[in-house]
Scaffold this motif. Structure first.
Motif, short mmCIF file in Angstrom:
data_model
loop_
_atom_site.label_atom_id
_atom_site.label_comp_id
_atom_site.label_asym_id
_atom_site.label_seq_id
_atom_site.Cartn_x
_atom_site.Cartn_y
_atom_site.Cartn_z
N LEU A 157 0.82 -1.22 0.00
CA LEU A 157 0.00 0.00 0.00
C LEU A 157 0.85 1.26 0.00
CD1 LEU A 157 -3.20 -0.70 2.09
CD2 LEU A 157 -2.78 -0.88 -0.34
N ALA A 158 2.05 1.19 0.53
CA ALA A 158 2.95 2.35 0.44
C ALA A 158 3.32 2.60 -1.02
CB ALA A 158 4.21 2.11 1.27
N ARG A 159 3.59 1.53 -1.75
CA ARG A 159 3.90 1.69 -3.18
C ARG A 159 2.70 2.27 -3.93
NH1 ARG A 159 6.44 -3.40 -2.37
NH2 ARG A 159 4.58 -4.49 -3.17
N LEU A 160 1.50 1.77 -3.59
CA LEU A 160 0.30 2.26 -4.26
C LEU A 160 0.06 3.73 -3.93
CD1 LEU A 160 -2.23 1.75 -5.95
CD2 LEU A 160 -3.37 0.91 -3.87
N ALA A 161 0.22 4.09 -2.67
CA ALA A 161 0.03 5.49 -2.26
C ALA A 161 1.00 6.40 -3.03
CB ALA A 161 0.24 5.64 -0.76
N HIS A 162 2.25 6.01 -3.08
CA HIS A 162 3.25 6.85 -3.74
C HIS A 162 2.98 6.96 -5.24
CE1 HIS A 162 6.09 5.69 -0.20
NE2 HIS A 162 5.22 6.62 0.13
N SER A 163 2.41 5.91 -5.82
CA SER A 163 2.14 5.94 -7.26
C SER A 163 1.07 6.96 -7.64
CB SER A 163 1.72 4.54 -7.75
OG SER A 163 0.40 4.22 -7.33
N VAL A 164 0.25 7.36 -6.65
CA VAL A 164 -0.81 8.36 -6.92
C VAL A 164 -0.53 9.67 -6.19
CG1 VAL A 164 -2.55 6.60 -7.39
CG2 VAL A 164 -2.30 7.47 -5.05
N GLY A 165 0.69 9.83 -5.68
CA GLY A 165 1.08 11.07 -5.04
C GLY A 165 0.54 11.26 -3.64
N ALA A 166 0.21 10.15 -2.98
CA ALA A 166 -0.31 10.22 -1.61
C ALA A 166 0.73 9.74 -0.61
CB ALA A 166 -1.58 9.38 -1.49
N MET A 167 0.51 10.08 0.66
CA MET A 167 1.35 9.59 1.74
C MET A 167 0.75 8.31 2.33
SD MET A 167 2.31 13.02 3.89
CE MET A 167 0.58 13.38 4.23
N CYS A 168 1.61 7.51 2.91
CA CYS A 168 1.17 6.31 3.62
C CYS A 168 1.55 6.45 5.09
CB CYS A 168 1.83 5.07 3.02
SG CYS A 168 1.41 3.53 3.87
N ALA A 169 0.54 6.44 5.96
CA ALA A 169 0.76 6.56 7.41
C ALA A 169 0.25 5.30 8.09
CB ALA A 169 0.05 7.78 7.97
N VAL A 170 0.96 4.84 9.11
CA VAL A 170 0.62 3.59 9.79
C VAL A 170 0.56 3.80 11.29
CG1 VAL A 170 1.31 1.19 10.22
CG2 VAL A 170 1.74 2.22 7.97
N ASP A 171 -0.56 3.41 11.89
CA ASP A 171 -0.67 3.33 13.35
C ASP A 171 0.03 2.05 13.77
OD1 ASP A 171 -1.40 2.91 15.99
OD2 ASP A 171 -3.45 3.63 15.73
N ASN A 172 1.18 2.20 14.41
CA ASN A 172 2.02 1.06 14.80
C ASN A 172 1.95 0.79 16.30
OD1 ASN A 172 3.80 -1.00 13.88
ND2 ASN A 172 5.58 0.15 14.59
N THR A 173 0.88 1.29 16.94
CA THR A 173 0.76 1.20 18.40
C THR A 173 0.82 -0.24 18.89
OG1 THR A 173 -0.51 3.25 18.53
CG2 THR A 173 -0.72 1.71 20.37
N TRP A 174 0.06 -1.14 18.24
CA TRP A 174 -0.02 -2.51 18.74
C TRP A 174 1.26 -3.29 18.51
CZ3 TRP A 174 -5.25 -5.52 18.53
CH2 TRP A 174 -6.21 -4.82 19.27
N ALA A 175 1.94 -3.04 17.40
CA ALA A 175 3.13 -3.82 17.09
C ALA A 175 4.37 -3.24 17.75
CB ALA A 175 3.32 -3.88 15.57
N THR A 176 4.47 -1.92 17.81
CA THR A 176 5.66 -1.21 18.30
C THR A 176 6.84 -1.49 17.38
OG1 THR A 176 6.76 -2.84 19.75
CG2 THR A 176 4.86 -1.65 20.68
N PRO A 177 7.91 -0.68 17.46
CA PRO A 177 9.08 -0.96 16.63
C PRO A 177 9.79 -2.25 17.02
CG PRO A 177 9.49 0.88 18.13
CD PRO A 177 8.03 0.59 18.19
N VAL A 178 9.41 -2.83 18.15
CA VAL A 178 9.99 -4.12 18.53
C VAL A 178 9.57 -5.21 17.54
CG1 VAL A 178 10.14 -5.87 20.36
CG2 VAL A 178 9.98 -3.44 20.96
N LEU A 179 8.35 -5.11 17.03
CA LEU A 179 7.78 -6.16 16.18
C LEU A 179 7.61 -5.75 14.72
CD1 LEU A 179 4.92 -7.38 18.57
CD2 LEU A 179 7.28 -8.17 18.48
N GLN A 180 7.62 -4.46 14.43
CA GLN A 180 7.30 -4.02 13.07
C GLN A 180 7.86 -2.62 12.83
OE1 GLN A 180 3.26 -4.91 11.07
NE2 GLN A 180 2.98 -2.90 11.94
N ASN A 181 8.44 -2.42 11.65
CA ASN A 181 8.98 -1.11 11.28
C ASN A 181 8.36 -0.64 9.97
OD1 ASN A 181 11.75 -2.40 12.74
ND2 ASN A 181 11.16 -0.32 13.30
N PRO A 182 7.23 0.09 10.04
CA PRO A 182 6.55 0.54 8.82
C PRO A 182 7.41 1.38 7.90
CG PRO A 182 5.09 0.75 10.71
CD PRO A 182 6.44 0.42 11.25
#
Length: 375
Positions: A157-182
């Motif tokens: 979805l980040a690739r798709l967002a960028h292809s149309v000139g949009a930003m991609c934002a992710v709520d990473n609260t549940w995963a935290t950077p310990v488990l996921q790096n958007p």
């Protein structure tokens, strides 16, 4: 440098006054100028910046692999700041499975202000593609989602967002950077309710945004943060920074405990369905394996028979779990989620949302077993 070491190193403030090992708390609202009227340490007024907030913002940015961070007084204040950085007439794509208060913020505050949005199942790239408009400027994602633990392919979805000139934002609260790096997956913005796993002890309210790079958006967010004043206090920043130091250990332990609890619940006759990406039965388990690391999180949900009355009965019978809203603390929490989201929510009536704490796994299973026996 490994995350456990990084979490300690980046949150250390080297105190020039007393060589304190623990970071001091700077309560001053204003800062002295030198004889030339300059600000020798770069601090002017506490609404604009503060040493504790500065340390917190830099720490979260480093942990998320971003260029710059912004701390706010709550997770909702962080989300609102990002939406405020858009213009009336801009369009946001998000999902009905995300945190319900973020949706209410769009409906009750930003739609009347002129922001447009579309709710779509972001686990389906095809559905997202159909929702794109010429004025789409932001994809607002949440993965795993609250409370149904839907996953979204951030890289796709980040690739798709960028292809149309949009930003991609992710709520990473549940995963935290310990488990996921958007950001490593291509996202432009990461949001956290630092109330949760960053603070880790259910005693502080906070939020944060991390940007992959500095530029027009970071300048705008700094202006919004300063002018609207939705900032955390120095003590709140100190508490969250201290929480970061143990976050990798807490999150890994909570994740390691959540998986056997989910597996046990999946086999219980009183349980209709378990939502946890670490289960092989989860429809997006393979995405979780490829997108997450170090485990699948300390959050899970499960449905019991009997709808909302059944869920309330189970929650009320628990003795080790505490029935309360919020998540990410050292104590295990549970709640019948439908009560708080209302009848229009897609959350099933019989769903119980669980935040696994640091109690012994078997004690938590035993508590669930005795409560489910009364269902």
């Amino acid at each position: 440098m490994n995350l456990e070491t990084l979490a300690i190193q980046v949150t250390r403030f080297h105190d020039a006054n007393a060589s304190a090992v623990t970071t001091p708390i700077y309560l001053s609202t204003t800062y002295e100028r030198d004889s030339e009227g300059n600000l020798p340490k770069g601090f002017l007024y506490a609404r604009g910046n503060n040493p504790n907030r500065d340390l917190l913002e830099k720490s979260i940015a480093v942990l998320e692999g971003g260029a710059v961070g912004f701390a706010f007084g709550s997770g909702m204040a962080a989300i609102a700041a990002l939406f405020q950085a858009l213009k009336p007439g801009d369009h946001v794509i998000t999902t009905p499975f995300a945190y319900y208060a973020a949706q209410r913020l769009l409906v009750d505050v930003f739609e009347p202000w002129g922001l447009e949005f579309t709710l779509v199942d972001t686990s389906s790239i095809e559905e997202v593609e159909k929702a794109i408009r010429p004025n789409t400027k932001l994809f607002w994602l949440e993965t795993p989602s609250n409370p149904l633990l839907h996953l979204t392919d951030v890289a796709a979805l980040a690739r798709l967002a960028h292809s149309v000139g949009a930003m991609c934002a992710v709520d990473n609260t549940w995963a935290t950077p310990v488990l996921q790096n958007p950001i490593a997956l291509g996202a432009d913005v990461v949001m956290h309710s630092t109330t949760k796993y960053f603070g880790g002890h259910s005693d502080v309210l906070g939020g944060a945004l991390v940007l992959a790079q500095e530029g027009e958006l970071s300048l705008k967010l700094r202006q919004i943060q300063n002018l609207t004043g939705g900032i955390p206090s120095p003590f709140d920043c100190w508490l969250i920074t201290r929480g970061i130091q143990t976050m990798p250990l807490r999150v890994k332990t909570q994740s390691a405990s959540a998986l056997p609890i989910a597996q046990w619940l999946e086999q219980h006759p009183a349980v209709e369905r378990v939502y946890y990406p670490g289960l092989e039965s989860h429809a997006q388990h393979e995405l979780a394996v490829s997108q997450m690391k170090n485990g699948f999180g300390g959050m899970l949900s499960f449905e019991v028979k009997g709808g909302l009355p059944g869920a309330k009965k189970v929650a009320g019978a628990l003795k080790v779990f505490t029935q309360a809203t919020s998540l990410g603390g050292v104590e295990s929490l549970i709640e019948p989620r439908k009560i708080y989201e209302g009848p229009d929510s897609p959350t099933p009536d019989g769903l119980l949302r669980v935040s696994v704490g640091l109690e012994h796994t078997q004690d938590l299973i035993n508590d669930l077993e005795q409560a489910l026996a009364q269902a």
